[in-house]
Design a protein around this motif. Structure first.
Motif, PDB file in Angstrom:
ATOM      1  N   ASN A 283       0.791  -1.232   0.000  1.00 32.11           N
ATOM      2  CA  ASN A 283       0.000   0.000   0.000  1.00 32.11           C
ATOM      3  C   ASN A 283       0.825   1.285   0.000  1.00 32.11           C
ATOM      4  OD1 ASN A 283      -2.490  -1.422   0.037  1.00 32.11           O
ATOM      5  ND2 ASN A 283      -2.269  -1.710   2.234  1.00 32.11           N
TER       6      ASN A 283
ATOM      7  N   ARG B  54      -0.160   4.993  -1.621  1.00 33.31           N
ATOM      8  CA  ARG B  54      -1.598   5.105  -1.869  1.00 33.31           C
ATOM      9  C   ARG B  54      -2.215   6.173  -0.967  1.00 33.31           C
ATOM     10  NH1 ARG B  54      -4.402  -0.638  -1.820  1.00 33.31           N
ATOM     11  NH2 ARG B  54      -6.040   0.510  -2.891  1.00 33.31           N
TER      12      ARG B  54
ATOM     13  N   CYS C 120      -5.417   7.769   1.103  1.00 33.66           N
ATOM     14  CA  CYS C 120      -6.550   7.213   1.833  1.00 33.66           C
ATOM     15  C   CYS C 120      -7.191   8.288   2.701  1.00 33.66           C
ATOM     16  CB  CYS C 120      -6.113   6.030   2.688  1.00 33.66           C
ATOM     17  SG  CYS C 120      -4.875   6.448   3.926  1.00 33.66           S
TER      18      CYS C 120
ATOM     19  N   PHE D 135      -9.266   3.559   0.773  1.00 32.99           N
ATOM     20  CA  PHE D 135      -8.338   3.997  -0.266  1.00 32.99           C
ATOM     21  C   PHE D 135      -9.090   4.739  -1.366  1.00 32.99           C
ATOM     22  CE2 PHE D 135      -6.023   0.382   1.601  1.00 32.99           C
ATOM     23  CZ  PHE D 135      -4.876   1.056   1.984  1.00 32.99           C
ATOM     24  N   HIS D 136      -8.481   5.810  -1.872  1.00 32.26           N
ATOM     25  CA  HIS D 136      -9.117   6.631  -2.899  1.00 32.26           C
ATOM     26  C   HIS D 136      -9.228   5.910  -4.239  1.00 32.26           C
ATOM     27  CE1 HIS D 136      -7.895  10.609  -0.712  1.00 32.26           C
ATOM     28  NE2 HIS D 136      -8.592   9.783   0.054  1.00 32.26           N
ATOM     29  N   ASP D 137      -8.263   5.066  -4.575  1.00 31.68           N
ATOM     30  CA  ASP D 137      -8.245   4.458  -5.903  1.00 31.68           C
ATOM     31  C   ASP D 137      -9.210   3.276  -6.056  1.00 31.68           C
ATOM     32  OD1 ASP D 137      -6.734   2.907  -4.192  1.00 31.68           O
ATOM     33  OD2 ASP D 137      -5.054   2.626  -5.583  1.00 31.68           O
ATOM     34  N   THR D 138      -9.515   2.571  -4.968  1.00 34.22           N
ATOM     35  CA  THR D 138     -10.366   1.382  -5.089  1.00 34.22           C
ATOM     36  C   THR D 138     -11.614   1.417  -4.215  1.00 34.22           C
ATOM     37  OG1 THR D 138      -9.155   0.234  -3.343  1.00 34.22           O
ATOM     38  CG2 THR D 138      -8.407  -0.119  -5.630  1.00 34.22           C
ATOM     39  N   ASN D 139     -11.716   2.411  -3.319  1.00 36.55           N
ATOM     40  CA  ASN D 139     -12.810   2.508  -2.346  1.00 36.55           C
ATOM     41  C   ASN D 139     -12.872   1.304  -1.414  1.00 36.55           C
ATOM     42  OD1 ASN D 139     -13.734   5.055  -3.040  1.00 36.55           O
ATOM     43  ND2 ASN D 139     -15.050   4.238  -4.650  1.00 36.55           N
ATOM     44  N   ARG D 140     -11.782   0.579  -1.250  1.00 34.99           N
ATOM     45  CA  ARG D 140     -11.725  -0.538  -0.315  1.00 34.99           C
ATOM     46  C   ARG D 140     -11.199  -0.056   1.027  1.00 34.99           C
ATOM     47  NH1 ARG D 140     -10.503  -6.241  -3.023  1.00 34.99           N
ATOM     48  NH2 ARG D 140     -11.836  -5.975  -4.823  1.00 34.99           N
ATOM     49  N   GLN D 141     -11.668  -0.724   2.079  1.00 36.99           N
ATOM     50  CA  GLN D 141     -11.251  -0.362   3.422  1.00 36.99           C
ATOM     51  C   GLN D 141     -10.126  -1.274   3.899  1.00 36.99           C
ATOM     52  OE1 GLN D 141     -14.461  -0.125   6.208  1.00 36.99           O
ATOM     53  NE2 GLN D 141     -15.763   1.052   4.816  1.00 36.99           N
TER      54      GLN D 141
END
Length: 71
Positions: A29, A32, A34, A52-58
């Protein structure tokens, strides 16, 4: 006598940061961007829940791995 220098970072929910661990071997990471969602205490340790801004995953990050975004 060994002295350690620590940066002071003010973290707040809803603010954006970049993942930049001090340990060069921690590459997951790295770089990245966030946003902090919440603070969590696990086993007497503070963890930070981010998205995360690029994948919207937590994910859960360590306090020392986040640095303010400088552009």
């Amino acid at each position: 006598m060994k002295t350690e220098l620590h940066d002071t970072v003010k973290l707040s929910i809803g603010s954006s940061y970049v993942v930049a661990p001090d340990n060069p071997r921690k590459t997951k990471n790295r770089g990245r961007n966030c946003t902090i969602l919440s603070f969590e205490f696990n086993n007497d340790q503070l963890d930070i829940r981010v998205v995360f801004h690029d994948t919207n995953r937590q994910a859960t990050m360590k306090l020392s791995d986040l640095k303010p975004i400088t552009e």
